[in-house]
Design a protein around this motif. Structure first.
Motif, short mmCIF file in Angstrom:
data_model
loop_
_atom_site.label_atom_id
_atom_site.label_comp_id
_atom_site.label_asym_id
_atom_site.label_seq_id
_atom_site.Cartn_x
_atom_site.Cartn_y
_atom_site.Cartn_z
N LEU A 112 104.73 77.39 -38.11
CA LEU A 112 104.73 78.09 -39.40
C LEU A 112 103.56 77.64 -40.27
O LEU A 112 102.88 78.46 -40.90
CB LEU A 112 106.07 77.86 -40.12
N ALA A 113 103.30 76.33 -40.30
CA ALA A 113 102.17 75.83 -41.10
C ALA A 113 100.85 76.40 -40.56
O ALA A 113 99.97 76.79 -41.33
CB ALA A 113 102.14 74.31 -41.09
N ASN A 114 100.72 76.45 -39.26
CA ASN A 114 99.50 77.02 -38.67
C ASN A 114 99.39 78.52 -38.93
O ASN A 114 98.30 79.03 -39.20
CB ASN A 114 99.46 76.74 -37.17
N ALA A 115 100.52 79.21 -38.87
CA ALA A 115 100.50 80.65 -39.12
C ALA A 115 100.09 80.96 -40.56
O ALA A 115 99.54 82.02 -40.85
CB ALA A 115 101.87 81.25 -38.82
N ARG A 116 100.37 80.02 -41.47
CA ARG A 116 100.02 80.23 -42.88
C ARG A 116 98.65 79.65 -43.22
O ARG A 116 98.32 79.45 -44.38
CB ARG A 116 101.11 79.62 -43.76
N GLY A 117 97.87 79.34 -42.24
CA GLY A 117 96.50 78.93 -42.50
C GLY A 117 96.12 77.58 -41.91
O GLY A 117 94.95 77.33 -41.66
N GLY A 118 97.08 76.70 -41.73
CA GLY A 118 96.79 75.40 -41.13
C GLY A 118 95.60 74.72 -41.77
O GLY A 118 94.69 74.25 -41.10
N GLU A 119 95.61 74.62 -43.10
CA GLU A 119 94.44 74.13 -43.83
C GLU A 119 94.14 72.65 -43.55
O GLU A 119 93.03 72.20 -43.74
CB GLU A 119 94.66 74.30 -45.34
N ASP A 120 95.15 71.93 -43.14
CA ASP A 120 95.01 70.47 -42.97
C ASP A 120 95.69 70.09 -41.66
O ASP A 120 96.39 70.91 -41.04
CB ASP A 120 95.69 69.78 -44.16
N ILE A 151 98.55 68.70 -39.43
CA ILE A 151 99.99 68.88 -39.65
C ILE A 151 100.74 67.94 -38.72
O ILE A 151 100.58 68.01 -37.50
CB ILE A 151 100.42 70.33 -39.32
N SER A 152 101.54 67.06 -39.30
CA SER A 152 102.36 66.16 -38.48
C SER A 152 103.81 66.28 -38.90
O SER A 152 104.12 66.34 -40.10
CB SER A 152 101.91 64.70 -38.66
N VAL A 153 104.69 66.31 -37.92
CA VAL A 153 106.11 66.50 -38.17
C VAL A 153 106.92 65.64 -37.20
O VAL A 153 106.66 65.62 -36.00
CB VAL A 153 106.52 67.98 -37.95
N ILE A 154 107.90 64.92 -37.73
CA ILE A 154 108.89 64.25 -36.88
C ILE A 154 110.27 64.71 -37.35
O ILE A 154 110.56 64.67 -38.54
CB ILE A 154 108.79 62.72 -36.96
N VAL A 155 111.06 65.19 -36.41
CA VAL A 155 112.42 65.64 -36.71
C VAL A 155 113.40 64.74 -35.96
O VAL A 155 113.24 64.52 -34.75
CB VAL A 155 112.64 67.11 -36.30
N ILE A 156 114.38 64.20 -36.68
CA ILE A 156 115.41 63.37 -36.06
C ILE A 156 116.77 64.00 -36.38
O ILE A 156 117.07 64.27 -37.55
CB ILE A 156 115.38 61.93 -36.62
N LEU A 195 110.11 63.73 -41.23
CA LEU A 195 108.92 63.04 -41.75
C LEU A 195 107.74 63.97 -41.54
O LEU A 195 107.64 64.62 -40.48
CB LEU A 195 108.67 61.72 -41.00
N CYS A 196 106.85 64.04 -42.52
CA CYS A 196 105.73 64.98 -42.37
C CYS A 196 104.55 64.56 -43.21
O CYS A 196 104.68 63.83 -44.20
CB CYS A 196 106.17 66.39 -42.76
N SER A 197 103.38 65.03 -42.81
CA SER A 197 102.19 64.86 -43.64
C SER A 197 102.06 66.09 -44.55
O SER A 197 102.77 67.09 -44.38
CB SER A 197 100.95 64.69 -42.76
N ASP A 198 101.14 66.01 -45.50
CA ASP A 198 101.04 67.09 -46.48
C ASP A 198 100.47 68.37 -45.88
O ASP A 198 100.52 69.42 -46.51
CB ASP A 198 100.24 66.65 -47.71
N GLY A 199 99.97 68.28 -44.66
CA GLY A 199 99.54 69.50 -43.98
C GLY A 199 100.70 70.45 -43.71
O GLY A 199 100.51 71.66 -43.59
N LEU A 200 101.91 69.90 -43.64
CA LEU A 200 103.10 70.75 -43.53
C LEU A 200 103.51 71.27 -44.90
O LEU A 200 103.69 72.47 -45.10
CB LEU A 200 104.27 70.00 -42.91
N THR A 201 103.64 70.35 -45.86
CA THR A 201 104.27 70.73 -47.13
C THR A 201 103.36 71.61 -48.00
O THR A 201 103.86 72.26 -48.91
CB THR A 201 104.70 69.48 -47.91
N ARG A 202 102.06 71.63 -47.73
CA ARG A 202 101.21 72.54 -48.50
C ARG A 202 101.47 73.99 -48.09
O ARG A 202 101.15 74.91 -48.84
CB ARG A 202 99.73 72.20 -48.32
N HIS A 203 102.05 74.20 -46.93
CA HIS A 203 102.32 75.57 -46.46
C HIS A 203 103.80 75.92 -46.36
O HIS A 203 104.15 77.09 -46.35
CB HIS A 203 101.71 75.79 -45.07
N VAL A 204 104.65 74.92 -46.22
CA VAL A 204 106.07 75.19 -45.95
C VAL A 204 106.92 74.50 -47.02
O VAL A 204 106.83 73.29 -47.21
CB VAL A 204 106.46 74.68 -44.54
#
Ligand code: CA
Length: 322
Positions: free
Chosen positions: A239-247, A249-254, A205-214
């Motif tokens: 990785l999202a932060n390394a690519r600019g972290g424009e927004d 970023i939230s991530v849940i991995v199950i 599960l993720c917010s678009d702060g992840l998917t805009r970069h990854v």
């Protein structure tokens, strides 16, 4: 006497990062785990700094409080209808809470949020979703990644209606404009999906702060190369932060893992039942998308589009009425 170990073990990790450009984090996440169940949520608020934070907080906390947790290991019990109703009801309550908050606090006018939730009981996953935060399913056997949720963006609606080629949807200038969010109207339509999972599957599960970069294939690669969900979620955030972290970023991995102590063989526990998707069929969905395009006042989320995109601008920006 000791009860048999369940054939499935669920491991999970949730992280959120403000990113590199924002001063505050308007995302809220929630992860609750227990005997063979996981409740996970990602909400991405919009409408200005304080309002966005408040909207996503209300959404997550209201749905959290509206869902009754399983009391014990219920991995084999596909009791999906009640949880579906619970999720739909909780989304409606959260939606109304946000609408009321915006009325009682005029400075928060325009507040809204996405909300993507999964309730996982054993291998039975029920998803509820509004907005453009995403749920992905990653299979370890074929490295395949499937986006479970459909973004409630105008661009995605145009793709579904056949008016925009999918390849043009990516990086579209209106890609972050939502036609559906919590807090937008007194009623909200909630997409609900049901999936049967297998050992080896991962949910993200993720917010678009992840998917805009990854990209999705990168998400799949990272979660499968880290057997530990905690290191997988960290790798995605990094990785999202390394690519600019424009927004934010939230991530849940199950991770759905076969339990080596299980008394049952995994193959006996998970059948080949086809996926049941509790949503509108594609044709009706296309109609609905078109109707919504014509009837619903859009919400322009407060998304980072570079330094010139101020929060107050995001709150009031509207697409011209048709
Ligand atoms: Ca966002």
């Amino acid at each position: 006497m000791q009860s048999p170990e369940p054939a499935i073990r669920l491991r999970s990790s949730a992280r959120t990062s403000t990113g590199q450009k924002r001063e505050n984090n308007e995302d809220h996440i929630h992860l609750k785990t227990g005997d063979n169940f996981v409740l996970a949520m990602v909400a991405d608020g919009m409408g200005g700094a304080a309002a966005g934070e408040e909207a996503s907080r209300i959404a997550v906390e209201t749905v959290r409080d509206g869902i009754s947790m399983p009391n014990s290991a219920t991995g084999g019990d596909a009791d999906s209808a009640p949880i579906t109703e619970q999720l739909r009801d909780a989304f409606q309550v959260a939606n109304l809470e946000i609408v009321r908050k915006a009325i009682s606090s005029p400075e928060m006018r325009g507040m809204g949020t996405t909300l993507t939730v999964v309730m996982l009981r054993g291998t039975y996953a029920t998803f509820a979703h509004v907005g453009d935060s995403r749920a992905y399913l990653v299979h370890d056997n074929d490295l395949n990644i499937v986006q479970i949720t459909s973004d409630h963006t105008f661009v995605q609606a145009l793709v579904l209606a056949g008016h925009l080629p999918p390849e043009q949807a990516e990086d579209h200038p209106m890609g972050n404009v939502l036609y559906r969010a919590l807090g937008q109207a007194e009623q909200v339509e909630v997409d609900v999906y049901f999936k049967r999972l297998r050992a080896g599957d991962r949910l993200v599960l993720c917010s678009d702060g992840l998917t805009r970069h990854v990209k999705p294939n990168e998400i799949a690669g990272l979660v499968l190369s880290h057997s530990d969900p905690d290191s997988a979620s960290q790798a995605l955030i990094d990785l999202a932060n390394a690519r600019g972290g424009e927004d934010n970023i939230s991530v849940i991995v199950i991770a759905v893992e076969g339990n080596p102590d299980a008394v049952f063989q995994q193959d006996d526990e998970v059948d080949e039942a086809p996926t049941l998707v509790l949503k509108q069929n594609p044709f009706r969905r296309r109609q609905a998308a078109t109707e919504e395009l014509n009837s619903v006042e859009p919400v322009v989320p407060d998304r980072a589009e570079g330094e010139g995109d101020s929060r107050s601008e995001g709150r009031d920006a509207r697409i011209p009425e048709q």
